[in-house]
Design a protein around this motif. Structure first.
Motif, PDB file in Angstrom:
ATOM      1  N   VAL A 158       0.830  -1.204   0.000  1.00  0.00           N
ATOM      2  CA  VAL A 158       0.000   0.000   0.000  1.00  0.00           C
ATOM      3  C   VAL A 158       0.865   1.254   0.000  1.00  0.00           C
ATOM      4  CG1 VAL A 158      -1.572   1.365   1.444  1.00  0.00           C
ATOM      5  CG2 VAL A 158      -2.054  -1.058   1.019  1.00  0.00           C
ATOM      6  N   SER A 159       1.985   1.210   0.704  1.00  0.00           N
ATOM      7  CA  SER A 159       2.867   2.384   0.767  1.00  0.00           C
ATOM      8  C   SER A 159       3.483   2.729  -0.588  1.00  0.00           C
ATOM      9  CB  SER A 159       3.974   2.146   1.790  1.00  0.00           C
ATOM     10  OG  SER A 159       4.736   0.993   1.457  1.00  0.00           O
ATOM     11  N   ASP A 160       3.457   1.788  -1.543  1.00  0.00           N
ATOM     12  CA  ASP A 160       4.018   2.036  -2.876  1.00  0.00           C
ATOM     13  C   ASP A 160       3.037   2.725  -3.814  1.00  0.00           C
ATOM     14  OD1 ASP A 160       6.437   0.681  -2.221  1.00  0.00           O
ATOM     15  OD2 ASP A 160       5.446  -1.237  -2.598  1.00  0.00           O
ATOM     16  N   LEU A 161       1.780   2.823  -3.433  1.00  0.00           N
ATOM     17  CA  LEU A 161       0.762   3.338  -4.336  1.00  0.00           C
ATOM     18  C   LEU A 161       0.835   4.856  -4.447  1.00  0.00           C
ATOM     19  CD1 LEU A 161      -2.337   1.185  -3.285  1.00  0.00           C
ATOM     20  CD2 LEU A 161      -0.538   0.665  -4.955  1.00  0.00           C
ATOM     21  N   ALA A 162       0.670   5.340  -5.674  1.00  0.00           N
ATOM     22  CA  ALA A 162       0.599   6.781  -5.919  1.00  0.00           C
ATOM     23  C   ALA A 162      -0.874   7.194  -5.887  1.00  0.00           C
ATOM     24  CB  ALA A 162       1.226   7.115  -7.270  1.00  0.00           C
ATOM     25  N   LEU A 163      -1.245   7.940  -4.860  1.00  0.00           N
ATOM     26  CA  LEU A 163      -2.638   8.329  -4.675  1.00  0.00           C
ATOM     27  C   LEU A 163      -2.859   9.769  -5.134  1.00  0.00           C
ATOM     28  CD1 LEU A 163      -3.274   6.846  -1.111  1.00  0.00           C
ATOM     29  CD2 LEU A 163      -3.601   5.749  -3.333  1.00  0.00           C
ATOM     30  N   PRO A 164      -4.067  10.088  -5.592  1.00  0.00           N
ATOM     31  CA  PRO A 164      -4.371  11.472  -5.971  1.00  0.00           C
ATOM     32  C   PRO A 164      -4.165  12.425  -4.800  1.00  0.00           C
ATOM     33  CG  PRO A 164      -6.097   9.970  -6.720  1.00  0.00           C
ATOM     34  CD  PRO A 164      -5.211   9.170  -5.816  1.00  0.00           C
ATOM     35  N   ASP A 165      -3.875  13.683  -5.102  1.00  0.00           N
ATOM     36  CA  ASP A 165      -3.699  14.698  -4.057  1.00  0.00           C
ATOM     37  C   ASP A 165      -4.934  14.766  -3.166  1.00  0.00           C
ATOM     38  OD1 ASP A 165      -1.222  15.293  -5.037  1.00  0.00           O
ATOM     39  OD2 ASP A 165      -1.871  17.065  -6.179  1.00  0.00           O
ATOM     40  N   GLY A 166      -4.702  14.729  -1.870  1.00  0.00           N
ATOM     41  CA  GLY A 166      -5.805  14.821  -0.922  1.00  0.00           C
ATOM     42  C   GLY A 166      -6.344  13.484  -0.469  1.00  0.00           C
ATOM     43  N   MET A 167      -5.991  12.409  -1.163  1.00  0.00           N
ATOM     44  CA  MET A 167      -6.470  11.077  -0.795  1.00  0.00           C
ATOM     45  C   MET A 167      -5.484  10.419   0.152  1.00  0.00           C
ATOM     46  SD  MET A 167      -7.306   7.739  -3.195  1.00  0.00           S
ATOM     47  CE  MET A 167      -8.736   8.518  -3.947  1.00  0.00           C
ATOM     48  N   GLU A 168      -5.999   9.774   1.187  1.00  0.00           N
ATOM     49  CA  GLU A 168      -5.155   9.107   2.174  1.00  0.00           C
ATOM     50  C   GLU A 168      -5.660   7.692   2.406  1.00  0.00           C
ATOM     51  OE1 GLU A 168      -3.859   9.565   6.902  1.00  0.00           O
ATOM     52  OE2 GLU A 168      -4.969  11.153   5.890  1.00  0.00           O
ATOM     53  N   SER A 169      -4.743   6.739   2.369  1.00  0.00           N
ATOM     54  CA  SER A 169      -5.107   5.354   2.641  1.00  0.00           C
ATOM     55  C   SER A 169      -5.377   5.178   4.128  1.00  0.00           C
ATOM     56  CB  SER A 169      -3.978   4.410   2.206  1.00  0.00           C
ATOM     57  OG  SER A 169      -4.211   3.099   2.704  1.00  0.00           O
ATOM     58  N   LEU A 170      -6.392   4.387   4.440  1.00  0.00           N
ATOM     59  CA  LEU A 170      -6.711   4.067   5.827  1.00  0.00           C
ATOM     60  C   LEU A 170      -6.224   2.670   6.208  1.00  0.00           C
ATOM     61  CD1 LEU A 170     -10.285   5.619   6.092  1.00  0.00           C
ATOM     62  CD2 LEU A 170      -8.097   6.605   6.779  1.00  0.00           C
ATOM     63  N   LEU A 171      -5.433   2.054   5.323  1.00  0.00           N
ATOM     64  CA  LEU A 171      -4.840   0.753   5.597  1.00  0.00           C
ATOM     65  C   LEU A 171      -3.367   0.911   5.945  1.00  0.00           C
ATOM     66  CD1 LEU A 171      -6.320  -1.511   2.759  1.00  0.00           C
ATOM     67  CD2 LEU A 171      -7.145  -1.210   5.094  1.00  0.00           C
ATOM     68  N   ASP A 172      -2.829  -0.059   6.677  1.00  0.00           N
ATOM     69  CA  ASP A 172      -1.410  -0.060   7.019  1.00  0.00           C
ATOM     70  C   ASP A 172      -0.569  -0.083   5.743  1.00  0.00           C
ATOM     71  OD1 ASP A 172       1.248  -1.520   7.655  1.00  0.00           O
ATOM     72  OD2 ASP A 172       0.477  -0.979   9.630  1.00  0.00           O
ATOM     73  N   GLY A 173       0.496   0.704   5.727  1.00  0.00           N
ATOM     74  CA  GLY A 173       1.332   0.805   4.538  1.00  0.00           C
ATOM     75  C   GLY A 173       1.994  -0.494   4.132  1.00  0.00           C
ATOM     76  N   ASP A 174       2.155  -1.432   5.075  1.00  0.00           N
ATOM     77  CA  ASP A 174       2.786  -2.718   4.767  1.00  0.00           C
ATOM     78  C   ASP A 174       1.814  -3.732   4.160  1.00  0.00           C
ATOM     79  OD1 ASP A 174       5.331  -2.020   5.558  1.00  0.00           O
ATOM     80  OD2 ASP A 174       5.018  -2.617   7.641  1.00  0.00           O
ATOM     81  N   THR A 175       0.546  -3.381   4.070  1.00  0.00           N
ATOM     82  CA  THR A 175      -0.441  -4.301   3.493  1.00  0.00           C
ATOM     83  C   THR A 175      -0.077  -4.625   2.051  1.00  0.00           C
ATOM     84  OG1 THR A 175      -2.179  -3.338   4.886  1.00  0.00           O
ATOM     85  CG2 THR A 175      -2.886  -4.660   3.012  1.00  0.00           C
ATOM     86  N   LEU A 176      -0.060  -5.914   1.733  1.00  0.00           N
ATOM     87  CA  LEU A 176       0.327  -6.344   0.389  1.00  0.00           C
ATOM     88  C   LEU A 176      -0.790  -6.089  -0.616  1.00  0.00           C
ATOM     89  CD1 LEU A 176       2.088  -9.718   1.248  1.00  0.00           C
ATOM     90  CD2 LEU A 176       3.196  -7.669   0.347  1.00  0.00           C
ATOM     91  N   VAL A 177      -0.414  -5.532  -1.745  1.00  0.00           N
ATOM     92  CA  VAL A 177      -1.350  -5.308  -2.847  1.00  0.00           C
ATOM     93  C   VAL A 177      -1.203  -6.414  -3.890  1.00  0.00           C
ATOM     94  CG1 VAL A 177      -2.006  -3.752  -4.725  1.00  0.00           C
ATOM     95  CG2 VAL A 177      -1.358  -2.824  -2.487  1.00  0.00           C
TER      96      VAL A 177
END
Length: 210
Positions: A158-177
């Motif tokens: 999850v930490s590798d994902l490029a998200l649009p400006d203003g968007m925030e993931s609510l999952l742990d960054g280590d979660t496997l995609v």
């Protein structure tokens, strides 16, 4: 974010019988609520609603035109017939474009996983959607995740994902995609028995289970 417009009508008759008659006319009973307003019972054309969702995805902003007034909404909940899988009721939530929402955005893997292929591996998607907090106006129909850099030693998190400006993931960054996983054929090609002969794919699978 994709924006669509649908015509809605005020629904005066409620109850099971009235809803059944509406569905027989290819209409969907629905309710529109939010922004501290009283819920409004409405109906809309089933085929046009289905086409809108197919075109723009579940998080599309839908403008409902009701009695000459436009209302910005998103689909908050849908009920479906368990047998025919038809939508039987929709909850629409009133929103504004700068309002922050919590939604699940589908993840779509794109690109050629050439590195994984050279390692005798295939792509395994571990996460189908990302739970995010975001302004309504920037939520995409789906998040495209490129798998070109994916390898056995380099999964996508999850930490590798490029998200649009203003968007925030609510999952742990280590979660496997997505991960690269060796195929049985690749494992079997590397495993030799005592006589130096390749082990069959079935035997390799059994060895993996042990």
């Amino acid at each position: 974010m994709e924006q669509l417009k649908l015509i809605a009508e005020t629904r005066h008759a409620t109850g099971t019988g009235a809803s059944r008659r509406l569905r027989a006319q290819d209409k969907i009973p629905a309710v529109m609520y939010g922004h501290r307003s009283d819920p409004v019972s409405i109906t809309l054309d089933r085929l046009r609603f289905r086409a809108a969702l197919n075109a723009a995805g579940p998080n599309a902003i839908i403008t409902l035109e009701l009695d000459g007034h436009d209302h910005l909404t998103i689909v908050k909940d849908m009920q479906r017939d368990s047998i025919a899988n038809r939508v039987t009721h929709v909850d629409f939530l009133l929103i504004s474009l700068d309002e922050t929402l919590e939604v699940d955005v589908p993840i779509r893997l794109v690109g050629d996983a050439a590195l994984a292929g050279r390692e005798g591996a295939v792509v395994q998607q571990q996460l189908m959607s990302l739970h995010v907090e975001s302004p309504a106006g920037v939520i995409p129909p789906a998040l495209d995740v490129n798998v070109e850099s994916l390898s056995l030693e380099n999964p996508i998190r999850v930490s590798d994902l490029a998200l649009p400006d203003g968007m925030e993931s609510l999952l742990d960054g280590d979660t496997l995609v997505a991960i690269a996983q060796r195929t049985r054929a690749a494992v079997a090609a590397e495993q030799l028995d005592a006589a130096g002969q390749p082990v069959s794919a079935d035997e390799a699978g059994a060895a993996d289970e042990d």
